[in-house]
Design a protein around this motif. Structure first.
Motif, short mmCIF file in Angstrom:
data_model
loop_
_atom_site.label_atom_id
_atom_site.label_comp_id
_atom_site.label_asym_id
_atom_site.label_seq_id
_atom_site.Cartn_x
_atom_site.Cartn_y
_atom_site.Cartn_z
N ARG A 3 0.70 -1.26 -0.08
CA ARG A 3 0.00 0.07 0.00
C ARG A 3 0.78 1.20 0.06
NH1 ARG A 3 -4.76 0.02 4.30
NH2 ARG A 3 -5.24 -1.81 2.88
N ARG A 4 1.96 1.27 0.80
CA ARG A 4 2.75 2.39 0.89
C ARG A 4 3.40 2.74 -0.50
NH1 ARG A 4 5.71 2.19 6.63
NH2 ARG A 4 4.05 2.46 8.08
N GLY A 5 3.87 1.47 -1.18
CA GLY A 5 4.37 1.81 -2.45
C GLY A 5 3.75 2.32 -3.61
N LEU A 6 2.40 1.79 -3.40
CA LEU A 6 1.49 2.15 -4.43
C LEU A 6 1.06 3.74 -4.01
CD1 LEU A 6 -0.18 1.06 -6.81
CD2 LEU A 6 -2.17 0.66 -4.94
N ARG A 7 1.11 4.11 -2.81
CA ARG A 7 0.77 5.68 -2.57
C ARG A 7 1.89 6.36 -3.20
NH1 ARG A 7 0.23 5.25 2.43
NH2 ARG A 7 -2.12 4.88 2.45
N ALA A 8 3.08 6.02 -2.89
CA ALA A 8 4.56 6.67 -3.27
C ALA A 8 4.58 6.85 -4.85
CB ALA A 8 5.79 6.14 -2.77
N LEU A 9 4.14 5.63 -5.28
CA LEU A 9 4.10 5.71 -6.90
C LEU A 9 2.99 6.88 -7.42
CD1 LEU A 9 4.93 4.66 -9.59
CD2 LEU A 9 3.26 2.77 -9.12
N GLY A 10 1.85 6.82 -6.69
CA GLY A 10 0.75 7.42 -7.23
C GLY A 10 1.20 9.01 -7.07
N ILE A 11 1.87 9.57 -5.95
CA ILE A 11 2.22 10.97 -5.66
C ILE A 11 3.38 11.18 -6.67
CG2 ILE A 11 3.47 12.13 -4.08
CD1 ILE A 11 2.26 10.74 -1.80
N LEU A 12 4.01 10.30 -7.04
CA LEU A 12 5.18 10.78 -8.21
C LEU A 12 4.44 10.77 -9.35
CD1 LEU A 12 8.08 10.82 -9.16
CD2 LEU A 12 8.10 8.31 -9.42
N THR A 13 3.57 9.80 -9.72
CA THR A 13 2.79 9.87 -11.09
C THR A 13 1.99 11.21 -11.29
OG1 THR A 13 2.56 7.43 -11.06
CG2 THR A 13 1.14 8.98 -12.53
N ILE A 198 1.54 6.53 -15.34
CA ILE A 198 0.23 6.36 -15.28
C ILE A 198 0.09 4.94 -15.43
CG2 ILE A 198 -1.94 6.80 -16.00
CD1 ILE A 198 -0.97 9.44 -16.61
N PHE A 199 0.72 4.24 -16.62
CA PHE A 199 0.53 2.89 -16.79
C PHE A 199 1.07 1.94 -15.80
CE2 PHE A 199 3.14 -0.81 -18.56
CZ PHE A 199 1.88 -1.61 -18.64
N VAL A 200 2.06 2.22 -15.19
CA VAL A 200 2.58 1.40 -14.09
C VAL A 200 1.75 1.45 -12.90
CG1 VAL A 200 4.65 0.81 -12.49
CG2 VAL A 200 4.97 1.60 -15.06
N TYR A 201 1.24 2.73 -12.55
CA TYR A 201 0.51 2.71 -11.44
C TYR A 201 -0.98 2.00 -11.69
CZ TYR A 201 -2.62 4.86 -8.01
OH TYR A 201 -3.58 5.11 -7.00
N LEU A 202 -1.75 2.26 -12.89
CA LEU A 202 -2.89 1.56 -13.19
C LEU A 202 -2.72 0.01 -13.28
CD1 LEU A 202 -4.20 3.91 -15.90
CD2 LEU A 202 -4.93 3.79 -13.49
N ALA A 204 -0.32 -1.71 -11.63
CA ALA A 204 -0.31 -1.97 -9.99
C ALA A 204 -1.46 -2.03 -9.40
CB ALA A 204 0.93 -1.06 -9.39
N LEU A 205 -2.31 -1.01 -9.59
CA LEU A 205 -3.74 -0.92 -8.70
C LEU A 205 -4.50 -2.20 -9.22
CD1 LEU A 205 -5.44 0.68 -6.95
CD2 LEU A 205 -6.17 1.98 -8.86
N ARG A 206 -4.62 -2.41 -10.57
CA ARG A 206 -5.34 -3.69 -11.51
C ARG A 206 -5.06 -4.85 -10.59
NH1 ARG A 206 -8.58 -6.29 -11.33
NH2 ARG A 206 -9.89 -7.06 -13.27
N LEU A 207 -3.63 -4.96 -10.43
CA LEU A 207 -3.02 -6.24 -9.92
C LEU A 207 -3.52 -6.39 -8.45
CD1 LEU A 207 0.53 -6.57 -11.18
CD2 LEU A 207 -1.53 -8.03 -11.85
N ARG A 208 -3.63 -5.33 -7.56
CA ARG A 208 -4.05 -5.33 -6.23
C ARG A 208 -5.56 -5.63 -6.17
NH1 ARG A 208 -2.28 -3.22 -1.38
NH2 ARG A 208 -3.89 -2.57 0.12
N VAL A 209 -6.24 -5.05 -6.89
CA VAL A 209 -7.72 -5.49 -6.92
C VAL A 209 -7.99 -6.75 -7.50
CG1 VAL A 209 -9.86 -5.10 -8.26
CG2 VAL A 209 -8.50 -3.13 -7.64
#
Length: 236
Positions: A3-13, A198-202, A204-209
């Motif tokens: 979750r923290r990594g995804l949040r950091a990636l989202g902020i960077l994106t 954006i691609f990497v973030y989406l 990663a988010l889809r894999l989590r879901v």
């Protein structure tokens, strides 16, 4: 990714996307011939790049799945295909908006446009097959084959403007002698980086879901097969 990594990636994106928007809308000048219409390039080109990237990931993961049989490769291929279809649609829509004032038509059966439309349909079919297969193993095998065969169209799309006479302009060169002014090249590079993030973030988010959906499915299946165990868990 946690979750923290995804949040950091989202902020960077978000930060890089803001910088890209600033460079595209303010720093980059209007084109000498197209004026402000050229700003569509900063969405159209990165969208096409992400589509290429996404379907390349699908191809690699499909090969890896057929060789190893590991579910993680199938999950990654599916997530990448979903994002790739989204950005292919965006490429077509933005390209049509750009084509109307430049070419005088929303759509032309130009080689680049036609092969891109075929690419979109191939991977819509890929996602459809994933829903039609009866078992997870069959779904993964069928979609892996489509992901490998369908990838053939990616280099065809990219090279179509060189192989056939086309209305579509060839790709702008960013290495060597550039076709773009420095500020326009900077805006385009920032757009490519932003859309890649954006691609990497989406994905990663889809894999989590997907992992959450898989966990919920197995829990529901266990409850259906062993209802008494569920009662023990709830009242224990």
């Amino acid at each position: 990714m946690g979750r923290r990594g995804l949040r950091a990636l989202g902020i960077l994106t978000l930060a890089v996307s803001a910088a890209s928007a600033l460079a595209s809308l303010i720093v980059s000048p209007p084109d000498a011939q197209q004026g402000d219409l050229v700003r569509l390039m900063y969405v159209h080109v990165p969208s096409a790049w992400v589509a290429y990237l996404a379907f390349t990931v699908v191809f690699v993961c499909s090969v890896a799945y057929l060789r190893s049989g590991r579910t993680r490769w199938d999950r990654l291929a599916a997530a990448s295909a979903e994002v790739g279809v989204l950005f292919t649609a965006l490429t077509i829509v933005v390209g049509s908006i750009w084509a109307k004032p430049v070419w005088g038509t929303w759509w032309s059966w130009d080689p680049r446009l036609t092969t891109t439309a075929i690419l979109f349909l191939i991977y819509v079919g890929y996602l459809t097959v994933r829903r039609l297969a009866e078992t997870p193993g069959r779904r993964a095998r069928w979609s892996a084959v489509i992901g490998i065969v369908g990838f053939v169209d990616v280099p065809i799309v990219h090279l179509s403007v060189r192989w056939w006479r086309s209305l579509h302009q060839p790709p702008a060169r960013l290495i060597g002698v550039p076709d773009l002014a420095p500020s326009m090249g900077l805006a385009l590079v920032l757009g490519l980086v932003a859309f890649t993030l954006i691609f990497v973030y989406l994905v990663a988010l889809r894999l989590r879901v997907a992992r959450m959906e898989e966990r919920a499915f197995h829990e529901a299946l266990a409850t259906a097969m062993y209802p008494d165990r569920g009662e023990v868990v709830r009242h224990g």
